[in-house]
Design an enzyme around this catalytic site. Sequence first.
Site, PDB file in Angstrom:
ATOM      1  N   ASN A 271      53.751  36.544  45.922  1.00 17.55           N
ATOM      2  CA  ASN A 271      52.581  36.703  46.713  1.00 17.55           C
ATOM      3  C   ASN A 271      51.679  35.501  45.972  1.00 17.55           C
ATOM      4  O   ASN A 271      51.684  35.145  44.814  1.00 17.55           O
ATOM      5  CB  ASN A 271      51.860  38.017  46.491  1.00 17.55           C
ATOM      6  CG  ASN A 271      51.011  38.111  45.297  1.00 17.55           C
ATOM      7  OD1 ASN A 271      49.755  37.861  45.260  1.00 17.55           O
ATOM      8  ND2 ASN A 271      51.774  38.668  44.129  1.00 17.55           N
ATOM      9  N   ARG A 272      50.817  34.855  47.023  1.00 19.29           N
ATOM     10  CA  ARG A 272      49.562  34.287  46.685  1.00 19.29           C
ATOM     11  C   ARG A 272      48.151  34.564  47.336  1.00 19.29           C
ATOM     12  O   ARG A 272      47.662  33.809  47.925  1.00 19.29           O
ATOM     13  CB  ARG A 272      49.891  32.669  47.145  1.00 19.29           C
ATOM     14  CG  ARG A 272      50.552  32.370  48.447  1.00 19.29           C
ATOM     15  CD  ARG A 272      50.649  31.049  48.741  1.00 19.29           C
ATOM     16  NE  ARG A 272      51.350  30.681  49.890  1.00 19.29           N
ATOM     17  CZ  ARG A 272      52.694  30.964  50.264  1.00 19.29           C
ATOM     18  NH1 ARG A 272      53.468  31.181  49.405  1.00 19.29           N
ATOM     19  NH2 ARG A 272      53.185  30.636  51.385  1.00 19.29           N
TER      20      ARG A 272
ATOM     21  N   PHE B 129      42.997  37.286  45.261  1.00 18.67           N
ATOM     22  CA  PHE B 129      41.971  38.438  45.072  1.00 18.67           C
ATOM     23  C   PHE B 129      41.164  38.300  46.461  1.00 18.67           C
ATOM     24  O   PHE B 129      40.090  38.483  46.671  1.00 18.67           O
ATOM     25  CB  PHE B 129      40.946  37.786  44.292  1.00 18.67           C
ATOM     26  CG  PHE B 129      41.563  38.291  42.653  1.00 18.67           C
ATOM     27  CD1 PHE B 129      42.513  38.933  42.269  1.00 18.67           C
ATOM     28  CD2 PHE B 129      40.890  37.573  41.686  1.00 18.67           C
ATOM     29  CE1 PHE B 129      43.109  38.872  41.174  1.00 18.67           C
ATOM     30  CE2 PHE B 129      41.361  37.942  40.403  1.00 18.67           C
ATOM     31  CZ  PHE B 129      42.419  38.383  40.113  1.00 18.67           C
TER      32      PHE B 129
ATOM     33  N   ASN C  99      41.382  41.615  34.335  1.00 19.32           N
ATOM     34  CA  ASN C  99      42.767  41.056  34.671  1.00 19.32           C
ATOM     35  C   ASN C  99      42.582  39.482  34.346  1.00 19.32           C
ATOM     36  O   ASN C  99      41.845  38.894  34.860  1.00 19.32           O
ATOM     37  CB  ASN C  99      42.989  41.078  36.271  1.00 19.32           C
ATOM     38  CG  ASN C  99      43.979  40.412  37.084  1.00 19.32           C
ATOM     39  OD1 ASN C  99      44.878  39.754  36.070  1.00 19.32           O
ATOM     40  ND2 ASN C  99      44.098  40.470  38.082  1.00 19.32           N
TER      41      ASN C  99
ATOM     42  N   SER D  36      46.492  36.810  37.056  1.00 16.63           N
ATOM     43  CA  SER D  36      46.921  36.490  38.337  1.00 16.63           C
ATOM     44  C   SER D  36      47.144  35.115  38.344  1.00 16.63           C
ATOM     45  O   SER D  36      46.262  34.488  37.889  1.00 16.63           O
ATOM     46  CB  SER D  36      46.145  37.274  39.283  1.00 16.63           C
ATOM     47  OG  SER D  36      45.897  38.650  39.102  1.00 16.63           O
TER      48      SER D  36
ATOM     49  N   ASN E  58      47.132  33.406  40.629  1.00 15.18           N
ATOM     50  CA  ASN E  58      46.744  32.517  42.123  1.00 15.18           C
ATOM     51  C   ASN E  58      45.146  32.391  42.174  1.00 15.18           C
ATOM     52  O   ASN E  58      44.596  31.742  43.207  1.00 15.18           O
ATOM     53  CB  ASN E  58      46.918  33.467  43.356  1.00 15.18           C
ATOM     54  CG  ASN E  58      48.426  33.927  43.829  1.00 15.18           C
ATOM     55  OD1 ASN E  58      49.160  33.175  43.503  1.00 15.18           O
ATOM     56  ND2 ASN E  58      48.862  35.241  43.467  1.00 15.18           N
ATOM     57  N   THR E  59      44.452  32.610  40.998  1.00 14.67           N
ATOM     58  CA  THR E  59      43.104  32.308  40.928  1.00 14.67           C
ATOM     59  C   THR E  59      42.928  30.957  39.833  1.00 14.67           C
ATOM     60  O   THR E  59      43.168  31.273  38.730  1.00 14.67           O
ATOM     61  CB  THR E  59      42.388  33.494  40.509  1.00 14.67           C
ATOM     62  OG1 THR E  59      42.537  34.653  41.434  1.00 14.67           O
ATOM     63  CG2 THR E  59      40.968  33.071  40.242  1.00 14.67           C
TER      64      THR E  59
ATOM     65  N   LYS F 189      45.032  43.048  30.922  1.00 15.64           N
ATOM     66  CA  LYS F 189      46.361  42.755  31.644  1.00 15.64           C
ATOM     67  C   LYS F 189      46.946  41.394  31.689  1.00 15.64           C
ATOM     68  O   LYS F 189      46.427  40.509  31.888  1.00 15.64           O
ATOM     69  CB  LYS F 189      46.335  42.993  33.411  1.00 15.64           C
ATOM     70  CG  LYS F 189      47.827  42.995  33.830  1.00 15.64           C
ATOM     71  CD  LYS F 189      47.505  43.714  35.234  1.00 15.64           C
ATOM     72  CE  LYS F 189      48.986  43.522  36.063  1.00 15.64           C
ATOM     73  NZ  LYS F 189      48.959  44.016  37.321  1.00 15.64           N
TER      74      LYS F 189
ATOM     75  N   ASN G 198      51.838  40.713  34.600  1.00 15.04           N
ATOM     76  CA  ASN G 198      51.607  40.758  36.133  1.00 15.04           C
ATOM     77  C   ASN G 198      52.625  39.873  36.597  1.00 15.04           C
ATOM     78  O   ASN G 198      53.660  39.883  35.872  1.00 15.04           O
ATOM     79  CB  ASN G 198      50.284  39.568  35.991  1.00 15.04           C
ATOM     80  CG  ASN G 198      49.383  39.853  37.216  1.00 15.04           C
ATOM     81  OD1 ASN G 198      49.731  39.747  38.484  1.00 15.04           O
ATOM     82  ND2 ASN G 198      48.020  40.226  37.021  1.00 15.04           N
TER      83      ASN G 198
ATOM     84  N   GLY H  83      59.082  45.046  37.723  1.00 16.82           N
ATOM     85  CA  GLY H  83      60.447  45.120  38.231  1.00 16.82           C
ATOM     86  C   GLY H  83      61.095  46.505  38.013  1.00 16.82           C
ATOM     87  O   GLY H  83      62.289  46.729  38.128  1.00 16.82           O
TER      88      GLY H  83
END
Length: 347
Positions: free
Chosen positions: A77-78, A81, A161, A164, A166-167, A206, A235, A287
Amino acid sequence: MALRVSRKIYREILNKRVFSTPLLTARHCSSSAQTAPNIPHSAKKGRILTGATIGLVIAGGAYVSTVDEATFCAIINRCGFNGEGIVAVAKRLGAQHAKRKLDETSRNSSSPTDEAKHKGKAGPGILGVNLGKNKTSEDAAADYVQGVHTLSQYADYLVINVSSPNTPGLRMLQGRKQLEDLVKKVQAARDEMQWGEEGPLPLLVKIAPDLSKEDLEDIAAVALALCLDGLIISNTTVSRPDPVSKNPVAREVGGLSGKPLFNLSTNILKEMYVLTKGKIPLIGCGGVSSGGDACQKIRAGATLVQLYTAFGYGGPALIPQIKAELAECLERDGFKSITEAVGVDCR
Ligand SMILES: Cc1cc2nc3c(=O)[nH]c(=O)nc-3n(C[C@H](O)[C@H](O)[C@H](O)COP(=O)(O)O)c2cc1C
């Protein structure tokens, strides 16, 4: 009363005093908390729902998930947020909170059963609020502090967090100095607020699975020095472990979750358990799709276990199935409780 009970139970679980059900569903309910309060499987002791992931502004843009269900049970996923922003989230959680209070008053019954059904401040279950930073922010800490001020009142615990993928710049916040500064500021913001007799909201961090030994040592040192209430490990990964690496989808940009993440995140969990000497509660994530997986996470040092991708594939029926399998695994391995099994593979 219900609020006090919820936080108490959370702390008890983290401190390993409660071990009826160690499963959390890391269902992020979209970054705008639209569905956070209505998810089933959150009403019983030990079933904990972690809540919305909060992007502080509408990140928009790249909301693309690549799913290869048949082969891997994995997602890339990208999302970055994407969401309606903190004000919309606060409004929704606030409305749920008010409705619940009203329902409680009209029923005029605060029996233990009702409390068990409504542990979360903004709805049933225990609600964790996951805080991120804006894509374009120059002062990341200010975003997290805003999250604390705006959403603490609806949460049972908060997650910083910093993992992630993607940020842009987010994962840099895992560096020792950056993390220390950030956690101190967030803790200060939390501690300045008014809290009841239970004390301040638990604060967790996280982390990513793509960290070196040195990175992990730094994070462990910060967690111990600042007495974090817990670490969530982990993550999604930017790596592409086998057999995903051989598949064309591996070229997709974004964070990989699901089965191929299991070994990587479990190894990081083990390392962190050793580095923190079992003193910081760890939540194992990455997972998990069976009771056997949950058991391995616990043996690797997790007090609680979280899942997301498998829940997407398997739906709510997966939770009782995992619980039953986990109970079998623990019995097979000769444990009388989950507490006994925590970290045994690290000794
Ligand atoms: C579509 C999607 C969106 C996610 N969004 C967030 C997020 O906003 N914040 C966060 O901390 N983790 C987020 N995650 C990561 C999950 O919470 C979890 O840590 C990760 O997927 C590994 O667990 P799993 O293999 O059980 O899915 C997201 C995962 C997916 C697949």
